[in-house]
Scaffold this motif. Sequence first.
Motif, mmCIF file in Angstrom:
data_model
loop_
_atom_site.group_PDB
_atom_site.id
_atom_site.type_symbol
_atom_site.label_atom_id
_atom_site.label_comp_id
_atom_site.label_asym_id
_atom_site.label_seq_id
_atom_site.Cartn_x
_atom_site.Cartn_y
_atom_site.Cartn_z
ATOM 1 N N ARG A 12 7.168 3.837 13.575
ATOM 2 C CA ARG A 12 6.275 2.645 14.389
ATOM 3 C C ARG A 12 4.789 2.631 13.868
ATOM 4 O O ARG A 12 5.000 3.286 12.433
ATOM 5 N N LEU A 13 4.186 1.844 13.751
ATOM 6 C CA LEU A 13 3.079 1.428 13.032
ATOM 7 C C LEU A 13 1.820 2.722 13.387
ATOM 8 O O LEU A 13 1.514 3.034 14.654
ATOM 9 N N LEU A 14 1.475 3.132 12.758
ATOM 10 C CA LEU A 14 0.296 4.489 13.057
ATOM 11 C C LEU A 14 -0.543 4.710 11.469
ATOM 12 O O LEU A 14 -0.480 3.335 10.522
ATOM 13 N N SER A 15 -1.227 4.935 11.719
ATOM 14 C CA SER A 15 -2.832 5.041 10.078
ATOM 15 C C SER A 15 -2.700 6.256 10.462
ATOM 16 O O SER A 15 -2.972 7.274 11.257
ATOM 17 N N VAL A 16 -3.446 6.930 8.415
ATOM 18 C CA VAL A 16 -2.863 7.985 8.677
ATOM 19 C C VAL A 16 -4.860 8.000 7.755
ATOM 20 O O VAL A 16 -4.379 7.483 7.116
ATOM 21 N N SER A 17 -5.426 9.018 7.219
ATOM 22 C CA SER A 17 -6.124 9.095 6.474
ATOM 23 C C SER A 17 -5.979 10.300 5.705
ATOM 24 O O SER A 17 -5.490 10.955 5.740
ATOM 25 N N GLY A 18 -7.015 10.079 4.672
ATOM 26 C CA GLY A 18 -6.388 10.989 3.185
ATOM 27 C C GLY A 18 -7.222 10.926 2.082
ATOM 28 O O GLY A 18 -7.493 9.895 1.732
ATOM 29 N N THR A 19 -6.921 11.793 1.213
ATOM 30 C CA THR A 19 -7.809 11.399 -0.508
ATOM 31 C C THR A 19 -6.647 11.482 -1.119
ATOM 32 O O THR A 19 -5.844 11.878 -1.090
ATOM 33 N N VAL A 20 -6.624 10.271 -1.469
ATOM 34 C CA VAL A 20 -6.077 10.272 -2.857
ATOM 35 C C VAL A 20 -5.766 10.320 -3.975
ATOM 36 O O VAL A 20 -7.210 11.055 -4.692
ATOM 37 N N THR A 21 -4.649 11.631 -4.543
ATOM 38 C CA THR A 21 -4.869 12.322 -5.346
ATOM 39 C C THR A 21 -4.183 11.976 -7.046
ATOM 40 O O THR A 21 -4.282 11.564 -7.858
ATOM 41 N N ARG A 22 -3.353 10.816 -6.527
ATOM 42 C CA ARG A 22 -2.216 10.278 -7.819
ATOM 43 C C ARG A 22 -1.895 8.628 -7.872
ATOM 44 O O ARG A 22 -1.759 8.420 -6.209
ATOM 45 N N THR A 23 -1.887 7.660 -8.169
ATOM 46 C CA THR A 23 -1.884 6.743 -7.819
ATOM 47 C C THR A 23 -0.372 6.454 -9.249
ATOM 48 O O THR A 23 -0.823 6.257 -10.190
ATOM 49 N N SER A 24 0.638 5.106 -8.484
ATOM 50 C CA SER A 24 1.449 5.709 -9.982
ATOM 51 C C SER A 24 0.894 3.472 -10.275
ATOM 52 O O SER A 24 0.036 3.538 -10.339
ATOM 53 N N GLU A 25 1.483 2.538 -11.528
ATOM 54 C CA GLU A 25 1.896 1.577 -12.396
ATOM 55 C C GLU A 25 1.735 1.104 -11.178
ATOM 56 O O GLU A 25 3.004 1.380 -10.690
ATOM 57 N N VAL A 26 1.344 -0.815 -10.914
ATOM 58 C CA VAL A 26 1.767 -1.231 -10.610
ATOM 59 C C VAL A 26 3.168 -1.879 -11.189
ATOM 60 O O VAL A 26 3.568 -1.876 -12.551
ATOM 61 N N ARG A 27 4.366 -1.652 -10.082
ATOM 62 C CA ARG A 27 5.757 -2.361 -10.445
ATOM 63 C C ARG A 27 6.543 -3.348 -9.513
ATOM 64 O O ARG A 27 6.161 -3.666 -8.357
ATOM 65 N N PRO A 28 6.941 -3.524 -10.324
ATOM 66 C CA PRO A 28 7.327 -5.212 -9.519
ATOM 67 C C PRO A 28 9.205 -4.926 -8.720
ATOM 68 O O PRO A 28 9.587 -4.158 -8.818
ATOM 69 N N GLU A 29 8.478 -5.868 -7.470
ATOM 70 C CA GLU A 29 10.355 -4.726 -6.615
ATOM 71 C C GLU A 29 10.738 -5.875 -5.831
ATOM 72 O O GLU A 29 10.549 -6.952 -5.677
ATOM 73 N N LEU A 30 12.377 -6.286 -6.546
ATOM 74 C CA LEU A 30 12.850 -6.882 -5.719
ATOM 75 C C LEU A 30 13.112 -7.383 -4.339
ATOM 76 O O LEU A 30 13.716 -5.994 -3.346
ATOM 77 N N LEU A 31 12.965 -8.429 -3.571
ATOM 78 C CA LEU A 31 12.716 -8.201 -2.470
ATOM 79 C C LEU A 31 14.355 -9.195 -1.903
ATOM 80 O O LEU A 31 14.703 -8.571 -1.452
ATOM 81 N N LEU A 32 14.455 -10.072 -1.803
ATOM 82 C CA LEU A 32 14.977 -11.065 -1.906
ATOM 83 C C LEU A 32 16.442 -11.890 -3.635
ATOM 84 O O LEU A 32 15.356 -12.295 -4.432
#
Length: 151
Positions: A12-32
């Motif tokens: 289901r589509l939903l929204s959550v709020s919170g505080t960001v504690t950590r972020t990863s590096e940006v990576r490529p993702e193969l979709l197709l």
Amino acid sequence: KIRSLRMDRIGRLLSVSGTVTRTSEVRPELLLGSFTCRKCGLAEKNILQQFQYTKPLFCKNPACNNPNDFELQMESSRFVDWQRVKVQENADEIPAGSMPRTIDVILRHEIVEKTKAGDKSVFTGMFVVVPDVASKRRSGENTVSQRADSN
């Protein structure tokens, strides 16, 4: 609230709020993925990638029937950027005496690198379960991609 996320919300589509504690590096993702049979050269395009690197099951050329020898064609495959963000429930939502709960949110496309640790944010997207691919792989194998949808 992060604490209220249960199985009845999956898909289901939903929204959550919170505080960001950590972020990863940006990576490529193969979709197709587009693949070429290494035996006969037949191209197989738009193989949907879901939670793990997925090659064609076999070559569609009846004279070949190659079961697993395919090469990824980078130029005709579709990739997107993604980033994992750890989000902790806000301090005012934590019951007295409880530890704060966290969830992983996967950011994709143009919203990568739009948030940083310490930001209070609202995340809207699909609530999905991502299999623990790392625990299913054999020793020495690399996990190519994990995916979940959130914006």
